[in-house]
Scaffold this motif. Structure first.
Motif, PDB file in Angstrom:
ATOM      1  N   ALA A 114       0.776  -1.211   0.121  1.00  0.00           N
ATOM      2  CA  ALA A 114       0.056  -0.018  -0.113  1.00  0.00           C
ATOM      3  C   ALA A 114       1.125   1.354   0.078  1.00  0.00           C
ATOM      4  CB  ALA A 114      -0.874   0.047   1.175  1.00  0.00           C
ATOM      5  N   GLY A 115       2.161   1.047   0.236  1.00  0.00           N
ATOM      6  CA  GLY A 115       2.981   2.373  -0.046  1.00  0.00           C
ATOM      7  C   GLY A 115       3.193   2.888   1.575  1.00  0.00           C
ATOM      8  N   LYS A 116       2.823   2.179   2.572  1.00  0.00           N
ATOM      9  CA  LYS A 116       3.219   2.517   3.739  1.00  0.00           C
ATOM     10  C   LYS A 116       4.289   1.941   4.340  1.00  0.00           C
ATOM     11  CE  LYS A 116      -1.033   4.322   3.347  1.00  0.00           C
ATOM     12  NZ  LYS A 116      -1.099   6.136   3.367  1.00  0.00           N
ATOM     13  N   ILE A 117       5.248   2.601   5.005  1.00  0.00           N
ATOM     14  CA  ILE A 117       6.412   2.002   5.710  1.00  0.00           C
ATOM     15  C   ILE A 117       6.200   1.863   7.309  1.00  0.00           C
ATOM     16  CG2 ILE A 117       9.065   2.280   6.031  1.00  0.00           C
ATOM     17  CD1 ILE A 117       8.167   1.751   3.263  1.00  0.00           C
ATOM     18  N   PRO A 118       6.179   0.824   7.840  1.00  0.00           N
ATOM     19  CA  PRO A 118       5.871   0.714   9.031  1.00  0.00           C
ATOM     20  C   PRO A 118       7.095   0.852   9.755  1.00  0.00           C
ATOM     21  CG  PRO A 118       5.183  -1.578   7.876  1.00  0.00           C
ATOM     22  CD  PRO A 118       5.993  -0.616   6.719  1.00  0.00           C
ATOM     23  N   SER A 119       6.852   1.117  11.285  1.00  0.00           N
ATOM     24  CA  SER A 119       8.115   1.511  12.032  1.00  0.00           C
ATOM     25  C   SER A 119       9.055   0.253  12.115  1.00  0.00           C
ATOM     26  CB  SER A 119       7.651   2.197  13.224  1.00  0.00           C
ATOM     27  OG  SER A 119       6.803   0.905  14.091  1.00  0.00           O
ATOM     28  N   TRP A 120      10.068   0.475  12.680  1.00  0.00           N
ATOM     29  CA  TRP A 120      11.175  -0.655  12.573  1.00  0.00           C
ATOM     30  C   TRP A 120      10.867  -1.706  13.391  1.00  0.00           C
ATOM     31  CZ3 TRP A 120      14.454  -2.507   9.072  1.00  0.00           C
ATOM     32  CH2 TRP A 120      15.011  -1.688   8.274  1.00  0.00           C
ATOM     33  N   ASP A 121      10.186  -1.189  14.506  1.00  0.00           N
ATOM     34  CA  ASP A 121       9.696  -2.153  15.761  1.00  0.00           C
ATOM     35  C   ASP A 121       8.586  -3.203  15.222  1.00  0.00           C
ATOM     36  OD1 ASP A 121       8.061  -0.136  15.586  1.00  0.00           O
ATOM     37  OD2 ASP A 121       8.094   0.331  17.925  1.00  0.00           O
ATOM     38  N   ILE A 122       7.907  -2.601  14.260  1.00  0.00           N
ATOM     39  CA  ILE A 122       6.784  -3.377  13.862  1.00  0.00           C
ATOM     40  C   ILE A 122       7.374  -4.525  12.777  1.00  0.00           C
ATOM     41  CG2 ILE A 122       4.772  -3.476  12.255  1.00  0.00           C
ATOM     42  CD1 ILE A 122       4.251  -2.498  15.117  1.00  0.00           C
ATOM     43  N   ILE A 123       8.482  -3.842  11.821  1.00  0.00           N
ATOM     44  CA  ILE A 123       9.077  -4.653  11.037  1.00  0.00           C
ATOM     45  C   ILE A 123       9.640  -5.722  11.706  1.00  0.00           C
ATOM     46  CG2 ILE A 123      10.821  -4.997   9.128  1.00  0.00           C
ATOM     47  CD1 ILE A 123       9.956  -2.035   8.664  1.00  0.00           C
ATOM     48  N   ILE A 124      10.429  -5.599  12.915  1.00  0.00           N
ATOM     49  CA  ILE A 124      11.134  -6.544  13.391  1.00  0.00           C
ATOM     50  C   ILE A 124      10.183  -7.489  14.093  1.00  0.00           C
ATOM     51  CG2 ILE A 124      12.572  -7.075  15.555  1.00  0.00           C
ATOM     52  CD1 ILE A 124      13.929  -4.334  14.748  1.00  0.00           C
TER      53      ILE A 124
END
Length: 269
Positions: free
Chosen positions: A62-72
């Motif tokens: 969708a073109g949204k970049i989650p925060s790093w803590d969510i990606i981890i």
């Protein structure tokens, strides 16, 4: 064999599902910090996040970049299911599993039969995965998360969302009156996503053909993903398909100890 032992994995699964829901309810209503959030993303002990990788992938499309803590957090869950416990989310965590299992139980009690005219390819769920990612691009949001019965049921239980129950009721009735596990086995893209991840997980169902009664098909009668049971009566080894939910129904139904959970078992021996 006692009834408790016969249903040991069912009891364990329900305990895990209900404990998870209770922890979320406690966080929403009483300020508990053990597990805050929902099944898409949750904070553990107010320290780190765990997140649904499928939801995160939709966000990225969708073109949204989650925060790093969510990606981890999404990577943690990916490793858990892809390398360790397989598609266990569907039978050990997802609250919709309780709904669809109840529909199957009631269907058997009432003696109802699935429609003979409805033919659906189980691969349809993988096409729905692709469609949800395409729609995420078009709409600019995580498309499936807005209509996901898993999220709907989760919110309804925790926050008491009234009309949300209609979606859950619809799936219950479809399973009861039309086809067993229609949602979980044929349509749910979340299940399809985890199936695609789970081929190499170390926890598998092991089949010992030497113990198997060739005239018994009790395991196939109870399996929600019966196509994964093609190993039965043929060979010794693990069920390789990532579509197996590791629910343990087949183990509970086997009177010959031909099936069991295994770790690091070879495919054939």
């Amino acid at each position: 064999m006692s009834r408790l032992h016969k249903n040991r994995f069912l009891i364990a699964r329900r305990a895990v599902q209900l404990i998870i829901l209770f922890l979320f309810i406690g966080a929403a209503n009483w300020g508990w910090t053990l597990l805050k959030g929902n099944l898409s993303a949750a904070k553990v002990l107010d320290t780190f996040y765990i997140a649904d990788p499928y939801a995160v992938v939709q966000m990225l499309f969708a073109g949204k970049i989650p925060s790093w803590d969510i990606i981890i957090g999404a990577l943690i869950i990916t490793v858990l299911y892809a390398l360790l416990v397989g598609r266990s989310f569907c039978s050990w965590v997802c609250p919709m599993n309780i709904v669809t299992d109840t529909a199957r139980w009631l269907k058997n009690k009432l003696g109802l039969k699935s429609s003979r005219y409805l033919k659906i390819d189980r691969n349809l769920r993988y096409w729905i995965v692709g469609l949800s990612l395409f729609m995420s691009i078009i709409l600019g949001v995580a498309a499936f998360e807005f209509i996901s019965p898993v999220s709907v049921l989760h919110r309804a239980i925790i926050y008491g969302a009234g009309m949300s129950w209609l979606i859950v009721l619809l799936i219950f009735l479809l399973d009861l009156l039309i086809k067993d596990y229609l949602w979980c086995g044929y349509l749910c893209p979340l299940g399809g996503f985890y199936s695609a991840l789970s081929h190499k997980s170390v926890v598998k169902i092991y089949h010992d053909v030497d113990n198997c009664d060739k005239d018994c098909v009790e395991c196939k009668k109870v399996c929600p993903e019966v196509q994964v049971m093609d190993i039965i009566k043929k060979e010794k080894g693990v069920i390789k398909s990532g579509e197996c939910t590791n629910c343990g129904r087949c183990i509970e139904s086997c009177n010959y100890k031909a099936l069991k959970f295994s770790i690091f078992k070879k495919t054939k021996s």
